[in-house]
Design an enzyme around this catalytic site. Structure first.
Site, PDB file in Angstrom:
ATOM      1  N   SER A  42       0.820  -1.218   0.000  1.00 43.35           N
ATOM      2  CA  SER A  42       0.000   0.000   0.000  1.00 43.35           C
ATOM      3  C   SER A  42       0.849   1.261   0.000  1.00 43.35           C
ATOM      4  CB  SER A  42      -0.896   0.014   1.244  1.00 43.35           C
ATOM      5  OG  SER A  42      -0.088   0.035   2.422  1.00 43.35           O
ATOM      6  N   GLY A  43       2.154   1.108   0.239  1.00 42.16           N
ATOM      7  CA  GLY A  43       3.020   2.273   0.349  1.00 42.16           C
ATOM      8  C   GLY A  43       2.920   2.963   1.697  1.00 42.16           C
ATOM      9  N   HIS A  90       2.125  16.976  14.706  1.00 43.16           N
ATOM     10  CA  HIS A  90       2.120  15.518  14.807  1.00 43.16           C
ATOM     11  C   HIS A  90       2.096  14.907  13.406  1.00 43.16           C
ATOM     12  CE1 HIS A  90       0.896  11.444  15.921  1.00 43.16           C
ATOM     13  NE2 HIS A  90       1.198  11.746  17.185  1.00 43.16           N
ATOM     14  N   ASP A 142      -1.650  13.062  13.224  1.00 40.94           N
ATOM     15  CA  ASP A 142      -2.805  13.917  13.505  1.00 40.94           C
ATOM     16  C   ASP A 142      -2.834  15.174  12.667  1.00 40.94           C
ATOM     17  OD1 ASP A 142      -3.460  12.053  15.413  1.00 40.94           O
ATOM     18  OD2 ASP A 142      -2.621  13.204  17.094  1.00 40.94           O
ATOM     19  N   SER A 190      -5.293   8.673   4.314  1.00 39.83           N
ATOM     20  CA  SER A 190      -4.830   7.304   4.546  1.00 39.83           C
ATOM     21  C   SER A 190      -3.753   7.021   3.511  1.00 39.83           C
ATOM     22  CB  SER A 190      -5.989   6.321   4.385  1.00 39.83           C
ATOM     23  OG  SER A 190      -5.517   4.986   4.250  1.00 39.83           O
ATOM     24  N   ASN A 229      -3.813   4.503   1.834  1.00 39.74           N
ATOM     25  CA  ASN A 229      -4.533   3.829   0.758  1.00 39.74           C
ATOM     26  C   ASN A 229      -5.114   4.774  -0.271  1.00 39.74           C
ATOM     27  OD1 ASN A 229      -3.915   1.602   2.247  1.00 39.74           O
ATOM     28  ND2 ASN A 229      -6.018   1.112   2.846  1.00 39.74           N
ATOM     29  N   THR A 237      11.179  -5.646 -48.040  1.00 41.92           N
ATOM     30  CA  THR A 237      10.203  -6.380 -47.237  1.00 41.92           C
ATOM     31  C   THR A 237      10.748  -7.774 -47.003  1.00 41.92           C
ATOM     32  OG1 THR A 237       8.995  -7.136 -49.201  1.00 41.92           O
ATOM     33  CG2 THR A 237       8.246  -5.080 -48.183  1.00 41.92           C
ATOM     34  N   HIS A 238      10.500  -8.351 -45.842  1.00 38.34           N
ATOM     35  CA  HIS A 238      11.063  -9.659 -45.467  1.00 38.34           C
ATOM     36  C   HIS A 238      12.591  -9.621 -45.492  1.00 38.34           C
ATOM     37  CE1 HIS A 238       7.116 -11.719 -45.919  1.00 38.34           C
ATOM     38  NE2 HIS A 238       6.925 -10.801 -46.857  1.00 38.34           N
ATOM     39  N   SER A 275      35.392  -0.133 -30.815  1.00 37.04           N
ATOM     40  CA  SER A 275      36.036  -1.401 -30.464  1.00 37.04           C
ATOM     41  C   SER A 275      37.329  -1.137 -29.721  1.00 37.04           C
ATOM     42  CB  SER A 275      36.315  -2.224 -31.720  1.00 37.04           C
ATOM     43  OG  SER A 275      37.084  -3.381 -31.409  1.00 37.04           O
ATOM     44  N   LYS A 298      36.728   1.299 -35.924  1.00 38.48           N
ATOM     45  CA  LYS A 298      35.367   0.761 -35.941  1.00 38.48           C
ATOM     46  C   LYS A 298      34.422   1.723 -35.225  1.00 38.48           C
ATOM     47  CE  LYS A 298      33.073  -3.726 -35.505  1.00 38.48           C
ATOM     48  NZ  LYS A 298      31.745  -3.284 -35.102  1.00 38.48           N
ATOM     49  N   ILE A 299      33.290   1.997 -35.858  1.00 36.85           N
ATOM     50  CA  ILE A 299      32.253   2.854 -35.290  1.00 36.85           C
ATOM     51  C   ILE A 299      30.946   2.070 -35.269  1.00 36.85           C
ATOM     52  CG2 ILE A 299      30.991   5.026 -35.475  1.00 36.85           C
ATOM     53  CD1 ILE A 299      33.959   5.406 -34.878  1.00 36.85           C
ATOM     54  N   GLU A 355      21.598   0.981 -30.281  1.00 39.45           N
ATOM     55  CA  GLU A 355      21.728  -0.145 -29.373  1.00 39.45           C
ATOM     56  C   GLU A 355      21.202   0.200 -27.986  1.00 39.45           C
ATOM     57  OE1 GLU A 355      25.710  -1.838 -31.662  1.00 39.45           O
ATOM     58  OE2 GLU A 355      25.884  -0.887 -29.686  1.00 39.45           O
TER      59      GLU A 355
END
Length: 485
Positions: A115-116, A146, A149, A156, A158, A204-205, A335, A341-342, A348
């Site tokens: 309920s936290g 308080h 209070d 609450s 909740n 495509t594919h 790398s 290398k780039i 990623e």
């Protein structure tokens, strides 16, 4: 009637100049707490009982909870239930919480009461002790402010924890994720407009297909993001409904009349967001449906961004042994062993972020199914997942825009070479020659390593003049006017 006592609020800097431990109490007895912290006994118990891992409650939730406590102090003060001088001191402490100035005093773990309750009491204790300090009292005495209070008056865990969840979620979306993702869509759309006339081969594919323009392809990316963001904004609507005022089980027991509506109005005023009281507090407290839907919308954005990021990786593959149509900015060496290398690191990073968000959405959906009777007791994991997902999606969107999209350029030579070599341009011959003859030409070109034109002329099905008039990639991409994104 005037307040019997009007302590003067002092200008005391944040912090407690003390060492060792001090004695605090709750309904279960006395507990020793660090003397230089504002929290009290219940927070200290939670630190012992729920020291699970190193996942701490998000600071954004504490900031949002500050709005709840400030609104409660203002509403209770205006109604006469809370002395004005107390309300003023609580508001001052709540403002410090909202601004993040009390973050060091919110140490609790995600893995706590579902309920936290511990987090709510952490706020109550910290704001109480800070208010006591501002009023010149003794920290830990609960006098004259308080934690239960006064700071928690009419509330609450909740109903306040789900309220703070919704506030934190809205602020994270509005202040970070939505503007950053929209800026990413804008940057992609700008590239689409810049490259609207650059004809390339479609795929495509993962196989060659008919042509389109780079601008058309990228307009699809921009539209994907905008559609996903529209889904996020639709899901926001339910988050503007607040559970506060329902108290423990939704009946509003111990809350003043109209407390829920007054609280929602005050929170709306403080945050400048259109929060309203939930029309049915039983649903608002027993379920997590609004958060589940909002989290699902983040998954939708993650799905779109992952597709885009992966396309960028494919398009930039190479530079000499891959597609190499897209040249991404060179941000860092790719790398530790291969010189020069780039790598497509921004894509990623985005892919990993999206994987994480999809996983957190699954956990959130499962948590949402675990409500029992008048309360769902998996709230901490849900708000932690949501805020984490929104944060990393927003940050990744910004980094991709700045360090990848805005600096991306086209490799026109590669695009032209692929276009010239593609056999799928034969699709333009189908209306003229029919599918079967066009297929014969494609198979001849592929098997004999001929260009499409060479195979077409060798087939005897078409003249060179008619071929040149028919197989024109520029005519095959359709209208390339204003893009709809």
């Amino acid at each position: 009637m005037p307040d019997p006592v009007h302590p003067a609020m002092q200008k005391i800097p944040i912090g407690i100049d003390a060492i060792g431990m001090r004695r605090e109490t709750d309904s279960m007895g006395a507990v020793d707490v660090p003397a230089n912290r504002y929290w009290g006994a219940q927070t200290q118990r939670s630190l012992a009982h729920f020291a699970i891992g190193d996942d701490l409650m998000p600071k954004a939730l504490h900031h949002a909870y500050g709005y709840v406590k400030k609104a409660a102090a203002l509403v209770n003060g205006a109604s006469g239930h809370l002395a004005h001088w107390k309300a003023k001191a609580i508001c001052r402490a709540a403002d410090e919480a909202i601004a993040g100035k009390l973050d060091d005093h919110f140490p609790l773990y995600v893995w706590q009461s579902g309920s936290g309750t511990q987090t709510n009491m952490n706020l109550n204790e910290v704001l109480s002790n800070r208010a006591i300090q501002l009023l010149g009292g003794e920290i830990g005495s609960k006098m004259p402010v308080h934690p239960n209070d006064d700071v928690n008056m009419g509330q609450s865990s909740n109903d306040t924890f789900p309220t703070a969840m919704h506030i934190a979620a809205i602020l994270e979306l509005e202040n970070r994720l939505l503007p950053r993702a929209e800026a990413l869509a804008d940057a992609i759309e700008a590239k689409a407009e810049e490259w609207i006339d650059v004809v390339k081969i479609g795929r495509t594919h993962l196989q060659d297909a008919v042509p389109l323009t780079v601008g058309q392809e990228w307009s699809g990316y921009a539209r994907q993001i905008r559609d996903a963001l529209a889904g996020v904004r639709r899901a926001e609507g339910a988050l503007f409904e607040l559970a506060v005022g329902g108290a423990a089980v939704g009946t509003g027991l111990n809350a003043p009349p109209n407390f829920g509506a007054d609280m929602a109005a005050k929170i709306a005023e403080l945050t400048e967001r259109p929060f309203v009281t939930a029309p049915n507090k039983f649903a608002a407290q027993a379920s997590l449906d609004a958060m589940v839907c909002a989290m699902a919308s983040l998954r939708g954005l993650a799905v779109a961004l992952m597709k885009i990021a992966n396309d960028m990786r494919w398009l930039a593959s190479g530079p000499r042994c891959g597609l190499g149509e897209l040249i991404l900015p060179e941000n860092e060496p790719g790398s530790s062993i291969m010189p020069g290398k780039i790598n497509p690191t921004q894509s990623e990073a985005m892919v990993m972020v999206c994987i994480q968000v999809i996983g957190e959405d699954t956990a959130t959906a499962f948590a949402g199914s675990q409500g029992n009777f008048e309360l769902n007791t998996t709230r901490p994991i849900v708000i932690n997942n949501f805020l984490h997902s929104a944060r990393i999606l927003g940050d990744a969107s910004e980094k991709m825009r700045v360090y990848q999209i805005e600096g991306a350029v086209l490799n026109h030579a590669a695009i032209k070479a692929f276009l010239a070599r593609s056999l799928m341009l034969a699709t333009a011959l189908t209306p003229l020659l029919g599918y079967d003859k066009a297929a014969i030409i494609v198979h001849k070109a592929a098997s004999e390593n001929l260009s499409l034109k060479e195979a077409a002329l060798a087939s005897g099905f078409i003249s060179e003049k008619l071929y040149d008039e028919t197989v024109d990639p520029q005519k095959m991409v359709g209208p390339v006017g204003a893009l709809s994104v």
